[in-house]
Design an enzyme around this catalytic site. Structure first.
Site, short mmCIF file in Angstrom:
data_model
loop_
_atom_site.label_atom_id
_atom_site.label_comp_id
_atom_site.label_asym_id
_atom_site.label_seq_id
_atom_site.Cartn_x
_atom_site.Cartn_y
_atom_site.Cartn_z
N LYS A 69 0.83 -1.18 0.00
CA LYS A 69 0.00 0.00 0.00
C LYS A 69 0.87 1.25 0.00
O LYS A 69 0.41 2.35 -0.26
CB LYS A 69 -0.85 0.03 1.27
CG LYS A 69 -1.78 -1.13 1.44
CD LYS A 69 -2.47 -1.03 2.82
CE LYS A 69 -3.05 -2.32 3.23
NZ LYS A 69 -3.43 -2.30 4.68
N GLY A 70 2.14 1.09 0.34
CA GLY A 70 2.99 2.25 0.62
C GLY A 70 3.15 3.23 -0.54
O GLY A 70 3.36 4.42 -0.33
N ASP A 128 7.40 2.78 -3.12
CA ASP A 128 7.69 3.84 -2.16
C ASP A 128 9.15 3.85 -1.73
O ASP A 128 9.78 4.88 -1.64
CB ASP A 128 6.78 3.74 -0.92
CG ASP A 128 6.85 2.38 -0.24
OD1 ASP A 128 7.44 1.44 -0.81
OD2 ASP A 128 6.28 2.26 0.86
N ASP A 131 15.04 -0.73 0.40
CA ASP A 131 15.88 -0.85 1.58
C ASP A 131 16.92 -1.92 1.24
O ASP A 131 17.86 -1.64 0.50
CB ASP A 131 14.94 -1.22 2.74
CG ASP A 131 15.62 -1.29 4.09
OD1 ASP A 131 16.68 -0.69 4.26
OD2 ASP A 131 15.08 -1.94 5.00
N PHE A 180 14.29 4.49 10.50
CA PHE A 180 12.93 4.01 10.24
C PHE A 180 12.04 5.22 10.00
O PHE A 180 11.85 6.04 10.88
CB PHE A 180 12.39 3.16 11.38
CG PHE A 180 11.16 2.40 10.94
CD1 PHE A 180 11.28 1.16 10.35
CD2 PHE A 180 9.90 2.97 11.07
CE1 PHE A 180 10.15 0.47 9.89
CE2 PHE A 180 8.76 2.29 10.61
CZ PHE A 180 8.89 1.05 10.03
N ASP A 187 4.06 3.49 6.23
CA ASP A 187 3.44 3.26 7.54
C ASP A 187 4.38 2.60 8.55
O ASP A 187 5.42 2.04 8.20
CB ASP A 187 2.24 2.33 7.38
CG ASP A 187 2.67 0.87 7.15
OD1 ASP A 187 3.52 0.64 6.27
OD2 ASP A 187 2.19 -0.02 7.87
N ARG A 193 0.42 6.85 7.56
CA ARG A 193 0.44 6.98 6.10
C ARG A 193 -0.01 8.37 5.66
O ARG A 193 0.45 8.88 4.65
CB ARG A 193 -0.49 5.94 5.45
CG ARG A 193 0.01 4.51 5.55
CD ARG A 193 -0.78 3.62 4.59
NE ARG A 193 -0.66 2.20 4.92
CZ ARG A 193 0.31 1.41 4.49
NH1 ARG A 193 1.27 1.89 3.74
NH2 ARG A 193 0.33 0.13 4.82
P1 IMP Z 1 13.43 -4.28 1.21
O1 IMP Z 1 12.96 -5.62 0.70
O2 IMP Z 1 14.40 -4.44 2.35
O3 IMP Z 1 13.97 -3.39 0.13
O4 IMP Z 1 12.18 -3.63 1.90
C1 IMP Z 1 11.43 -2.64 1.32
C2 IMP Z 1 10.11 -2.54 2.06
O5 IMP Z 1 10.32 -2.61 3.50
C3 IMP Z 1 9.46 -1.22 1.80
O6 IMP Z 1 8.64 -1.25 0.64
C4 IMP Z 1 8.69 -0.99 3.07
O7 IMP Z 1 7.44 -1.64 2.97
C5 IMP Z 1 9.53 -1.66 4.14
N1 IMP Z 1 10.39 -0.68 4.82
C6 IMP Z 1 11.74 -0.57 4.76
N2 IMP Z 1 12.20 0.45 5.48
C7 IMP Z 1 11.10 1.03 6.02
C8 IMP Z 1 10.93 2.19 6.87
O8 IMP Z 1 11.87 2.90 7.27
N3 IMP Z 1 9.64 2.48 7.21
C9 IMP Z 1 8.58 1.74 6.80
N4 IMP Z 1 8.70 0.67 5.98
C10 IMP Z 1 9.96 0.32 5.61
MG MG Z 2 6.71 -0.73 -0.34
#
Ligand code: IMP
Ligand code: MG
Length: 208
Positions: A69-70, A128, A131, A180, A187, A193
């Protein structure tokens, strides 16, 4: 030409008071990293770059994919600003990270809601945040498997220092620090959000 993302890691943040956030959020936020105005200006620039890129090379229909949803707010701000010369349509994928048993064995669960719509299209995934990169990598793999003509991604916020994958992002908004964050669609436990800016969540909220 594509612009470099805006790297906000070395600039001072804003205080929460400087942006008068919703009263219910005030105590939960530590600082504001990127204001709504900065986010929207940058999205305008990304929209121009994406439009130019697809005007030059898109042969088929462009299929814009919102990662729920982000990315909803990013998607909503970006897609009306695109000026494409080929037909385009929109879809969604649902993505969530979950812990796969072993510590650190995180995996992304991805659900394509409309597989048939992808075949033969030039697909742009709108996400969105990146990471470690596992979520976007999984999304791109699943879309590839559905037979598109091409697949690219645009990501609003990039925590580049934490990357564990070499997933390619064509259009990036901002490089942000390893904190974070919440707001502008992002969210914590489904909250924050509708915060208009991107903020660092206070450590006490997540109990860390
Ligand atoms: P990745 O697979 O580690 O790249 O994770 C990406 C997903 O983790 C993002 O789309 C978010 O849903 C969640 N995420 C990573 N960091 C944050 C943060 O600082 N706040 C909220 N959600 C996060
Ligand atoms: Mg996301």
């Amino acid at each position: 030409m594509r612009s470099a993302p805006i790297d906000i890691r070395d600039r001072p943040p804003y205080t929460v008071e400087q942006f008068c956030v919703k009263e219910e959020y005030e105590a939960d936020l530590d600082r504001i990293l990127v204001s709504e105005g900065e986010i929207e200006s940058r999205i305008g620039c990304l929209a121009e770059e994406i439009s130019r890129d697809y005007r030059e090379r898109a042969e088929n229909e462009v299929y814009l994919v919102c990662v729920l949803k982000g990315a909803m707010r990013f998607f909503d701000a970006l897609t009306p600003r695109l000026e494409l010369t080929v037909p385009n349509s929109e879809g969604v994928v649902r993505a969530a990270r979950y812990s796969g048993g072993e510590p650190g064995a995180e995996q992304a669960e991805v659900r394509l809601l409309d597989r048939e719509a992808i075949e033969g299209k030039d697909v742009l995934v709108v996400e969105d945040m990146i990471d470690e990169g596992y979520t976007l990598e999984t999304i791109l793999d699943r879309i590839e498997a559905a037979g598109p003509n091409s697949v690219e991604a645009t990501v609003l916020f990039d925590k580049v220092a934490r990357r564990q994958t070499d997933v390619d992002v064509a259009f990036t908004g901002f490089v942000i620090p390893d904190e974070f964050v919440v707001g502008y669609g992002i969210d914590y436990d489904e909250r924050y959000r509708n915060l208009r800016h991107l903020a660092v969540l206070d450590e006490t909220v997540r109990g860390t």
